[in-house]
Design a protein around this motif. Structure first.
Motif, PDB file in Angstrom:
ATOM      1  N   GLY A 135       0.977  -1.206   0.008  1.00 54.71           N
ATOM      2  CA  GLY A 135       0.007  -0.113   0.097  1.00 54.71           C
ATOM      3  C   GLY A 135       0.884   1.102  -0.050  1.00 54.71           C
ATOM      4  N   LYS A 136       1.844   1.235   0.984  1.00 53.89           N
ATOM      5  CA  LYS A 136       2.976   2.486   0.720  1.00 53.89           C
ATOM      6  C   LYS A 136       3.452   2.636  -0.368  1.00 53.89           C
ATOM      7  CE  LYS A 136       3.615   2.121   5.811  1.00 53.89           C
ATOM      8  NZ  LYS A 136       4.658   1.531   7.008  1.00 53.89           N
ATOM      9  N   LEU A 137       3.954   1.563  -1.013  1.00 52.73           N
ATOM     10  CA  LEU A 137       4.819   1.601  -2.236  1.00 52.73           C
ATOM     11  C   LEU A 137       3.649   2.138  -3.359  1.00 52.73           C
ATOM     12  CD1 LEU A 137       7.141  -1.050  -2.420  1.00 52.73           C
ATOM     13  CD2 LEU A 137       7.790   1.274  -1.956  1.00 52.73           C
ATOM     14  N   ALA A 138       2.429   1.628  -3.589  1.00 44.15           N
ATOM     15  CA  ALA A 138       1.575   1.850  -4.581  1.00 44.15           C
ATOM     16  C   ALA A 138       1.321   3.275  -4.430  1.00 44.15           C
ATOM     17  CB  ALA A 138       0.427   0.758  -4.694  1.00 44.15           C
ATOM     18  N   SER A 139       0.992   3.623  -3.176  1.00 43.98           N
ATOM     19  CA  SER A 139       0.354   4.995  -3.095  1.00 43.98           C
ATOM     20  C   SER A 139       1.445   6.046  -3.444  1.00 43.98           C
ATOM     21  CB  SER A 139      -0.012   5.182  -1.690  1.00 43.98           C
ATOM     22  OG  SER A 139      -0.978   4.389  -0.997  1.00 43.98           O
ATOM     23  N   LEU A 140       2.859   5.911  -3.550  1.00 38.07           N
ATOM     24  CA  LEU A 140       3.693   6.539  -4.070  1.00 38.07           C
ATOM     25  C   LEU A 140       3.664   7.034  -5.437  1.00 38.07           C
ATOM     26  CD1 LEU A 140       6.982   5.628  -1.901  1.00 38.07           C
ATOM     27  CD2 LEU A 140       5.192   7.662  -1.619  1.00 38.07           C
ATOM     28  N   ALA A 141       3.208   6.080  -6.174  1.00 37.96           N
ATOM     29  CA  ALA A 141       2.717   5.972  -7.677  1.00 37.96           C
ATOM     30  C   ALA A 141       1.474   5.490  -7.953  1.00 37.96           C
ATOM     31  CB  ALA A 141       4.010   5.303  -8.297  1.00 37.96           C
ATOM     32  N   PRO A 143      -1.237   6.697  -9.482  1.00 39.33           N
ATOM     33  CA  PRO A 143      -1.586   6.662 -11.166  1.00 39.33           C
ATOM     34  C   PRO A 143      -1.176   5.521 -11.830  1.00 39.33           C
ATOM     35  CG  PRO A 143      -1.317   8.766 -10.315  1.00 39.33           C
ATOM     36  CD  PRO A 143      -0.643   7.967  -9.247  1.00 39.33           C
ATOM     37  N   ILE A 144       0.351   5.170 -11.658  1.00 38.95           N
ATOM     38  CA  ILE A 144       0.929   4.244 -12.450  1.00 38.95           C
ATOM     39  C   ILE A 144       0.542   2.900 -12.040  1.00 38.95           C
ATOM     40  CG2 ILE A 144       3.122   2.987 -13.036  1.00 38.95           C
ATOM     41  CD1 ILE A 144       4.315   5.774 -12.826  1.00 38.95           C
ATOM     42  N   ALA A 145       0.188   2.756 -10.855  1.00 37.74           N
ATOM     43  CA  ALA A 145      -0.171   1.160  -9.979  1.00 37.74           C
ATOM     44  C   ALA A 145      -1.475   1.038 -10.649  1.00 37.74           C
ATOM     45  CB  ALA A 145      -0.102   1.442  -8.587  1.00 37.74           C
ATOM     46  N   ASN A 146      -2.278   2.010 -10.363  1.00 33.43           N
ATOM     47  CA  ASN A 146      -3.971   1.955 -11.049  1.00 33.43           C
ATOM     48  C   ASN A 146      -4.003   1.493 -12.461  1.00 33.43           C
ATOM     49  OD1 ASN A 146      -4.398   2.442  -8.266  1.00 33.43           O
ATOM     50  ND2 ASN A 146      -5.069   4.476  -8.576  1.00 33.43           N
ATOM     51  N   TRP A 147      -2.980   2.213 -13.178  1.00 35.75           N
ATOM     52  CA  TRP A 147      -3.045   1.841 -14.577  1.00 35.75           C
ATOM     53  C   TRP A 147      -2.485   0.592 -14.955  1.00 35.75           C
ATOM     54  CZ3 TRP A 147       1.468   0.607 -17.257  1.00 35.75           C
ATOM     55  CH2 TRP A 147       1.386   0.647 -18.693  1.00 35.75           C
ATOM     56  N   ALA A 148      -1.653  -0.113 -14.128  1.00 36.03           N
ATOM     57  CA  ALA A 148      -1.298  -1.340 -14.386  1.00 36.03           C
ATOM     58  C   ALA A 148      -2.093  -2.469 -13.843  1.00 36.03           C
ATOM     59  CB  ALA A 148       0.331  -1.681 -13.476  1.00 36.03           C
ATOM     60  N   THR A 149      -3.035  -2.247 -13.169  1.00 39.51           N
ATOM     61  CA  THR A 149      -3.966  -3.101 -12.623  1.00 39.51           C
ATOM     62  C   THR A 149      -5.385  -3.142 -13.366  1.00 39.51           C
ATOM     63  OG1 THR A 149      -4.775  -1.654 -10.775  1.00 39.51           O
ATOM     64  CG2 THR A 149      -2.886  -3.241 -10.346  1.00 39.51           C
ATOM     65  N   THR A 177      -3.672   8.171  -3.528  1.00 39.78           N
ATOM     66  CA  THR A 177      -2.249   8.757  -3.642  1.00 39.78           C
ATOM     67  C   THR A 177      -2.121   9.606  -2.286  1.00 39.78           C
ATOM     68  OG1 THR A 177      -3.470  10.810  -4.287  1.00 39.78           O
ATOM     69  CG2 THR A 177      -2.167   9.580  -5.901  1.00 39.78           C
ATOM     70  N   ARG A 178      -3.301   9.747  -1.274  1.00 37.98           N
ATOM     71  CA  ARG A 178      -3.105  10.237   0.096  1.00 37.98           C
ATOM     72  C   ARG A 178      -4.083   9.368   0.924  1.00 37.98           C
ATOM     73  NH1 ARG A 178      -5.697  15.495   2.013  1.00 37.98           N
ATOM     74  NH2 ARG A 178      -4.404  15.982   3.970  1.00 37.98           N
ATOM     75  N   TYR A 212      -5.432   2.621   2.554  1.00 40.52           N
ATOM     76  CA  TYR A 212      -4.556   2.774   0.961  1.00 40.52           C
ATOM     77  C   TYR A 212      -5.364   2.732  -0.189  1.00 40.52           C
ATOM     78  CZ  TYR A 212      -0.645   1.674   4.106  1.00 40.52           C
ATOM     79  OH  TYR A 212       0.268   1.621   5.108  1.00 40.52           O
ATOM     80  N   ASN A 213      -6.579   2.338   0.033  1.00 37.64           N
ATOM     81  CA  ASN A 213      -7.525   2.023  -1.216  1.00 37.64           C
ATOM     82  C   ASN A 213      -8.565   2.962  -1.297  1.00 37.64           C
ATOM     83  OD1 ASN A 213      -6.372  -1.105  -0.649  1.00 37.64           O
ATOM     84  ND2 ASN A 213      -6.240  -0.522  -2.584  1.00 37.64           N
TER      85      ASN A 213
END
Length: 447
Positions: A135-141, A143-149, A177-178, A212-213
C-alpha cells in the motif's frame, strides 16, 4: 440452539505453538475424522466449493467412502475454503461443545499452516499479503499502479496473471495517493455537541483497505460520527493480518496482533471505543486474535472494546438516539451481509442501520458473495468465485433497488462483476462502497 447440542457454540484457542499442530500424520488423522463426519452429514453442500469438492471426491472413490481417498487429493478441498466461517456459524450442528468438536475453517487453516511451515507457499502469494508495504509503495505512484492493474490494460494484466496469479478479469482495488491516516492529520471534523451521543470517544482502526485504497469510506465514517457527537481519532499501527491468516502464517498474524493491541491499549485506557471499518478486520480483532493469543491481556482488552462500524451506529441509535437531520436517500437499497460480519454473531447490523433512514426500503441479501478476500482475485479461483456468488448477483440485479452495498467493500465490487456477467436489460444499481456512506448521504454529507 443447534441440532446436536443444547449449548451455545464455542471455539477453542488455536494450538499453533504446539509442535503437534504441524505433525503431518496427526493432521491427516484429524482431516479424515472431520471429513468423515461431513460426508455423513452434507448439510454444507451449498455454502462454498470446498464441500462439493469433498463430497465428489468421496463419491468418486473406489468404495464410495473416505477410506479409499488418498490424502494428496485433499488439497483442492482446502484450497476452496475462504475462511468465511459460515459453515461453523450457520450450518454445522457438530461444532464445540458438541463431542464431535468440528471446526472446519480452523482445520483448513491448520493445513495451510503446515504448508507454510514447509515453505510450500509461492513467493508471489507471500508478497501479495504484505498489504502495508504494498500500500505504501503503490500510493507513491498510485496513477501508475492503477493503470497497471486496470482490467482494460490487457498487457499488464497478463503479466500479473503470469507472475502473481491474479486473474485478468478480476477487478482489483485502486490505490489512493493520500492515505486515510494522512488525511486525518488535518484534524477530525467538528463534533456536534448538541447530539444525544455527545461524550462518546472512538478510535477508528483504519484497516489497510481504507487506509490505502478507499479513504473516502473512513472520511464518511468520521463525519457521520461527528454529526452524532462522537469524538474520533484515526489510528493504524499495522494490518490486522487477515491476508496472512488466509495463508496459514499464524506467527505473522500474532506479530501484528501484538503491535496493534499494544498501540491501542493507551486509547482504551483513556475511555475510547475501537471501531474497525471493514468486517474482516473487526472479526480479527474481536475473535481470531484472542484465539491465537489467548493469554495476551492487551488482545483481550481490545477484543472487548472493538465494534464493527454498523454495530456502533446501531448502538448509538438504541442507547442515545441518532442526531436529527436524516433525509430520504431516494430509491431502495439492497444490502449484502458480508460473511465476516455474520461471523461476528451480532445480527444484521448493516440492515438495521439502513432502516434508521427515513422511508427506508431495504432488501437483505444474506449469502456468500463468493469473493473471499484475496482468494477471489486468483486465477485459479476467480471463475469459482463468480459461480458461488451468482445467486447474490442475481438477487441484487433483480431487486429493483437503486443502490447495492455490502459491508465488505471487495464483495461489493465482485457482486457488480457478477451482475455484469449475468447481463439482462434491467438498469444496474449504483454500488455504494459501504452502508455507512448511505447514512452520510442521508445527512447531506459529501452530497
Amino acid at each position: 440452539m443447534r441440532e446436536g447440542s443444547l449449548e451455545a457454540p464455542t471455539r477453542h484457542p488455536l494450538a499453533w505453538q504446539d509442535p503437534d499442530f504441524y505433525d503431518e500424520a496427526k493432521l491427516d488423522a484429524e482431516l479424515r475424522r472431520v471429513f468423515d463426519i461431513c460426508h455423513g452429514c452434507r448439510r454444507c453442500f451449498n455454502l462454498c466449493d470446498s464441500f462439493p469438492r469433498l463430497f465428489d471426491l468421496i463419491d468418486a472413490s473406489k468404495s464410495g467412502e473416505l477410506d479409499t481417498v488418498e490424502s494428496k487429493d485433499f488439497a483442492p478441498v482446502v484450497d476452496a475454503c475462504t475462511l468465511c466461517d459460515m459453515c461453523y456459524m450457520t450450518k454445522c450442528p457438530y461444532v464445540p461443545p458438541h463431542a464431535f468438536n468440528v471446526d472446519f475453517p480452523h482445520l483448513m487453516l491448520r493445513y495451510r499452516a503446515v504448508e507454510a511451515k514447509q515453505g510450500a507457499l509461492p513467493r508471489a502469494d507471500r508478497e501479495l499479503a504484505q498489504t502495508d508495504r504494498n500500500g505504501k509503495l503503490a500510493s507513491l505512484a498510485a496513477p501508475i499502479a492503477n493503470w497497471a492493474t486496470d482490467r482494460a490494460n490487457t498487457r499488464t494484466r497478463k503479466l500479473l496473471d503470469k507472475f502473481a496469479g491474479l486473474h485478468p478479469e478480476a477487478e482489483l482495488p485502486d490505490y489512493t495517493t493520500r492515505s486515510f491516516t494522512a488525511r486525518a492529520k488535518a484534524g477530525p471534523p467538528s463534533v456536534n455537541e448538541d447530539a444525544p451521543a455527545y461524550g462518546r470517544k472512538a478510535v477508528l482502526y483504519a484497516t489497510c483497505y481504507v487506509n490505502y485504497n478507499d479513504p473516502d469510506l473512513g472520511v464518511a465514517t468520521q463525519a457521520v460520527l461527528a454529526r452524532n457527537g462522537v469524538q474520533t481519532e484515526v489510528v493504524y499501527p499495522a494490518c490486522c493480518g487477515m491476508p496472512l491468516l488466509e495463508q496459514g502464517r499464524i506467527d505473522k498474524v500474532a506479530d501484528n496482533a501484538r503491535i496493534v493491541a499494544g498501540e491501542l491499549r493507551g486509547w482504551i485506557d483513556k475511555g475510547y471505543d475501537v471501531i474497525a471499518l471493514v468486517p474482516s478486520c473487526a472479526l480479527m480483532l474481536k475473535s481470531e486474535w484472542p484465539l491465537i493469543l489467548p493469554d495476551d491481556a492487551d488482545v483481550k482488552r481490545l477484543s472487548a472494546a472493538t465494534y464493527d462500524i454498523s454495530e456502533y451506529v446501531v448502538d448509538i441509535a438504541r442507547k442515545e438516539g441518532l442526531a436529527p437531520g436524516l433525509q430520504p436517500v431516494g430509491g431502495g437499497m439492497a444490502v449484502h451481509m458480508a460473511c465476516h460480519a455474520r461471523a461476528q454473531n451480532m445480527g444484521q447490523k448493516a440492515a438495521e442501520m439502513l432502516r434508521l433512514l427515513p422511508e427506508a426500503d431495504v432488501q437483505v441479501i444474506e449469502r456468500c458473495s463468493g469473493h473471499g478476500g484475496a482468494w477471489g482475485f486468483k486465477t485459479a479461483n476467480f471463475p469459482t468465485a463468480l459461480k458461488v456468488g451468482r445467486p447474490v448477483a442475481r438477487q441484487a440485479r433483480d431487486s429493483g433497488k437503486s443502490f447495492v452495498t455490502s459491508e465488505c467493500p471487495l464483495a461489493g465490487v465482485h457482486i457488480m462483476q457478477g451482475i455484469d456477467k449475468l447481463g439482462g436489460d434491467a438498469a444496474k444499481p449504483e454500488r455504494v462502497t459501504h452502508p455507512i456512506q448511505l447514512l452520510a448521504r442521508a445527512y447531506g454529507i459529501g452530497a
